[in-house]
Scaffold this active site. Structure first.
Site, PDB file in Angstrom:
ATOM      1  N   SER A   1       1.269   3.369  -2.560  1.00  0.00           N
ATOM      2  CA  SER A   1       0.962   4.320  -3.639  1.00  0.00           C
ATOM      3  C   SER A   1       0.462   5.667  -3.126  1.00  0.00           C
ATOM      4  O   SER A   1       0.484   6.654  -3.856  1.00  0.00           O
ATOM      5  CB  SER A   1      -0.090   3.726  -4.577  1.00  0.00           C
ATOM      6  OG  SER A   1      -1.300   3.535  -3.879  1.00  0.00           O
TER       7      SER A   1
ATOM      8  N   SER B   1      -4.754  -0.176  13.785  1.00  0.00           N
ATOM      9  CA  SER B   1      -5.501   1.087  13.952  1.00  0.00           C
ATOM     10  C   SER B   1      -6.052   1.145  15.369  1.00  0.00           C
ATOM     11  O   SER B   1      -6.313   0.098  15.980  1.00  0.00           O
ATOM     12  CB  SER B   1      -6.675   1.108  12.960  1.00  0.00           C
ATOM     13  OG  SER B   1      -7.558   2.165  13.262  1.00  0.00           O
TER      14      SER B   1
ATOM     15  N   GLY C   1       0.822  -1.218   0.000  1.00  0.00           N
ATOM     16  CA  GLY C   1       0.000   0.000   0.000  1.00  0.00           C
ATOM     17  C   GLY C   1       0.848   1.257   0.000  1.00  0.00           C
ATOM     18  O   GLY C   1       0.614   2.185   0.780  1.00  0.00           O
TER      19      GLY C   1
ATOM     20  N   TYR D   1     -14.242  -3.278   9.613  1.00  0.00           N
ATOM     21  CA  TYR D   1     -12.901  -2.686   9.631  1.00  0.00           C
ATOM     22  C   TYR D   1     -12.285  -2.849  11.016  1.00  0.00           C
ATOM     23  O   TYR D   1     -11.144  -3.306  11.162  1.00  0.00           O
ATOM     24  CB  TYR D   1     -13.005  -1.206   9.243  1.00  0.00           C
ATOM     25  CG  TYR D   1     -11.696  -0.458   9.303  1.00  0.00           C
ATOM     26  CD1 TYR D   1     -10.724  -0.642   8.311  1.00  0.00           C
ATOM     27  CD2 TYR D   1     -11.416   0.433  10.345  1.00  0.00           C
ATOM     28  CE1 TYR D   1      -9.527   0.049   8.361  1.00  0.00           C
ATOM     29  CE2 TYR D   1     -10.218   1.122  10.399  1.00  0.00           C
ATOM     30  CZ  TYR D   1      -9.270   0.933   9.406  1.00  0.00           C
ATOM     31  OH  TYR D   1      -8.071   1.608   9.457  1.00  0.00           O
ATOM     32  N   ALA D   2     -13.062  -2.474  12.052  1.00  0.00           N
ATOM     33  CA  ALA D   2     -12.540  -2.534  13.423  1.00  0.00           C
ATOM     34  C   ALA D   2     -12.173  -3.969  13.797  1.00  0.00           C
ATOM     35  O   ALA D   2     -11.120  -4.227  14.388  1.00  0.00           O
ATOM     36  CB  ALA D   2     -13.572  -1.958  14.396  1.00  0.00           C
TER      37      ALA D   2
HETATM   38  N1  LIG Z   1      -5.966   7.236   7.652  1.00  0.00           N
HETATM   39  C1  LIG Z   1      -6.264   6.893   8.880  1.00  0.00           C
HETATM   40  O1  LIG Z   1      -6.921   7.648   9.626  1.00  0.00           O
HETATM   41  C2  LIG Z   1      -5.789   5.583   9.436  1.00  0.00           C
HETATM   42  C3  LIG Z   1      -5.843   5.393  10.813  1.00  0.00           C
HETATM   43  C4  LIG Z   1      -5.427   4.191  11.357  1.00  0.00           C
HETATM   44  C5  LIG Z   1      -4.928   3.204  10.536  1.00  0.00           C
HETATM   45  N2  LIG Z   1      -4.886   3.397   9.190  1.00  0.00           N
HETATM   46  C6  LIG Z   1      -4.366   2.301   8.384  1.00  0.00           C
HETATM   47  O2  LIG Z   1      -3.214   2.737   7.705  1.00  0.00           O
HETATM   48  C7  LIG Z   1      -3.066   2.027   6.474  1.00  0.00           C
HETATM   49  C8  LIG Z   1      -2.910   3.032   5.338  1.00  0.00           C
HETATM   50  O3  LIG Z   1      -4.079   3.828   5.303  1.00  0.00           O
HETATM   51  P1  LIG Z   1      -4.184   5.205   4.513  1.00  0.00           P
HETATM   52  O4  LIG Z   1      -4.986   6.100   5.351  1.00  0.00           O
HETATM   53  O5  LIG Z   1      -2.850   5.625   4.002  1.00  0.00           O
HETATM   54  O6  LIG Z   1      -5.123   4.731   3.313  1.00  0.00           O
HETATM   55  P2  LIG Z   1      -5.165   5.093   1.766  1.00  0.00           P
HETATM   56  O7  LIG Z   1      -4.665   6.462   1.538  1.00  0.00           O
HETATM   57  O8  LIG Z   1      -6.520   4.712   1.322  1.00  0.00           O
HETATM   58  O9  LIG Z   1      -4.087   4.073   1.153  1.00  0.00           O
HETATM   59  C9  LIG Z   1      -4.296   2.703   1.225  1.00  0.00           C
HETATM   60  C10 LIG Z   1      -3.195   2.001   0.490  1.00  0.00           C
HETATM   61  O10 LIG Z   1      -3.467   0.582   0.546  1.00  0.00           O
HETATM   62  C11 LIG Z   1      -3.368   0.058  -0.773  1.00  0.00           C
HETATM   63  N3  LIG Z   1      -4.199  -1.119  -0.927  1.00  0.00           N
HETATM   64  C12 LIG Z   1      -5.512  -1.283  -0.630  1.00  0.00           C
HETATM   65  N4  LIG Z   1      -5.908  -2.527  -0.914  1.00  0.00           N
HETATM   66  C13 LIG Z   1      -4.814  -3.183  -1.409  1.00  0.00           C
HETATM   67  C14 LIG Z   1      -4.581  -4.494  -1.877  1.00  0.00           C
HETATM   68  N5  LIG Z   1      -5.548  -5.427  -1.902  1.00  0.00           N
HETATM   69  N6  LIG Z   1      -3.338  -4.809  -2.294  1.00  0.00           N
HETATM   70  C15 LIG Z   1      -2.345  -3.909  -2.284  1.00  0.00           C
HETATM   71  N7  LIG Z   1      -2.510  -2.638  -1.856  1.00  0.00           N
HETATM   72  C16 LIG Z   1      -3.737  -2.285  -1.423  1.00  0.00           C
HETATM   73  C17 LIG Z   1      -3.811   1.192  -1.665  1.00  0.00           C
HETATM   74  O11 LIG Z   1      -3.320   0.945  -2.960  1.00  0.00           O
HETATM   75  P3  LIG Z   1      -4.050   1.567  -4.262  1.00  0.00           P
HETATM   76  O12 LIG Z   1      -3.822   3.035  -4.187  1.00  0.00           O
HETATM   77  O13 LIG Z   1      -3.326   0.934  -5.366  1.00  0.00           O
HETATM   78  O14 LIG Z   1      -5.486   1.192  -4.159  1.00  0.00           O
HETATM   79  C18 LIG Z   1      -3.132   2.376  -0.983  1.00  0.00           C
HETATM   80  O15 LIG Z   1      -1.775   2.443  -1.369  1.00  0.00           O
HETATM   81  C19 LIG Z   1      -4.316   1.161   6.342  1.00  0.00           C
HETATM   82  O16 LIG Z   1      -4.034  -0.154   6.783  1.00  0.00           O
HETATM   83  C20 LIG Z   1      -5.294   1.819   7.290  1.00  0.00           C
HETATM   84  O17 LIG Z   1      -6.264   0.912   7.769  1.00  0.00           O
HETATM   85  C21 LIG Z   1      -5.288   4.567   8.628  1.00  0.00           C
END
Ligand SMILES: NC(=O)c1ccc[n+]([C@@H]2O[C@H](COP(=O)([O-])OP(=O)(O)OC[C@H]3O[C@@H](n4cnc5c(N)ncnc54)[C@H](OP(=O)(O)O)[C@@H]3O)[C@@H](O)[C@H]2O)c1
Length: 216
Positions: A10, A121, A8, A134-135
């Site tokens: 990107s 998370s 992830g 998700y949780a």
């Molecule tokens: N943002 C928050 O508030 C928050 C808080 C706590 C935890 N998190 C966790 O932090 C992590 C990153 O979140 P983010 O906020 O940066 O989310 P994001 O901006 O939506 O990015 C998610 C990333 O995961 C990749 N991805 C999703 N499904 C995939 C798959 N099947 N195979 C390979 N790559 C995949 C996406 O790739 P594509 O772009 O190619 O789809 C993207 O690069 C996640 O695990 C999320 O649950 C986020």
């Protein structure tokens, strides 16, 4: 060479980790796995080919895997479809299982030790009505990390579990579009935290590490 493999990468937190890692040392390299590059963590065979071939073609004594890829769907249990439920579990925990299994097998083959950092998370630590799948999937990541840390200890593979609160990324914008994004934690904070863990986290493995703003 100090290598990290990030799922992830990107956008959002994954991209911030990659950027911070490369900024820290000219010998630091990253390999990104994301759907954008046609690499889907839910496909075990593809992950096996991708990660094994990475190990065949790269010499590294310091290698870490960051399981960061994740997805979220909103909706009560009455609105949540089977597909949405399964997609979240497939990406958020099955993907972590697949990549961790393949990565640690390769580290053990080469006797090089390693580090696994799972991005869970704060949602995995408490109730999240309206996003229970998700949780629950993140709660699974937390427990998996704790168990794996003990299973892999004898192979010198350390396992860390990071639980961010709200971070200003597209995922959060989809979840809570009315949040105060100006004052929210930026992905760079998590990027820094993860890189610090790789460098200095000797005594922080096997624990649930929370990073959040007050109440976030
Ligand atoms: N943002 C928050 O508030 C928050 C808080 C706590 C935890 N998190 C966790 O932090 C992590 C990153 O979140 P983010 O906020 O940066 O989310 P994001 O901006 O939506 O990015 C998610 C990333 O995961 C990749 N991805 C999703 N499904 C995939 C798959 N099947 N195979 C390979 N790559 C995949 C996406 O790739 P594509 O772009 O190619 O789809 C993207 O690069 C996640 O695990 C999320 O649950 C986020």
């Amino acid at each position: 060479m100090n290598n990290i493999i990030i799922t992830g990468s990107s956008q959002g937190i994954g991209a911030a980790i990659a950027k911070e890692w490369c900024k820290r040392d000219s010998n630091n390299f990253y390999y990104g796995i994301s759907r954008w590059g046609d690499l889907d963590v839910t496909n075990y065979q593809l992950m096996d080919e991708t990660i094994s071939s990475y190990f065949e073609n790269h010499q590294s004594k310091n290698i870490s895997l960051i399981n960061n890829a994740g997805i979220v769907s909103k909706g009560s249990i009455f609105e949540m479809t089977d597909k949405q439920w399964n997609d979240q579990f497939n990406t958020n925990i099955n993907g972590v299982f697949y990549c961790s299994k393949i990565f640690s097998r390769e580290c053990i083959k080469k006797s090089i030790g390693g580090k696994i950092i799972n991005i869970a998370s704060t949602a995995g630590l408490g109730a999240r009505p309206g996003r229970a799948a998700y949780a629950a999937s993140k709660a699974a990541v937390i427990n998996f990390s704790l168990s794996l840390s003990q299973e892999l200890r004898d192979y010198n593979i350390k396992v860390y579990c990071v639980c961010p609160g709200a971070v200003n990324t597209n995922m959060r914008k989809y979840l809570e579009p009315d949040d105060d994004f100006k004052n929210m934690m930026k992905p760079e904070i998590i990027g820094n935290f993860v890189c610090d863990l790789i460098y200095n986290g000797k005594y922080l493995d096997g624990q649930v590490l929370t990073i959040k703003q007050g109440g976030g």
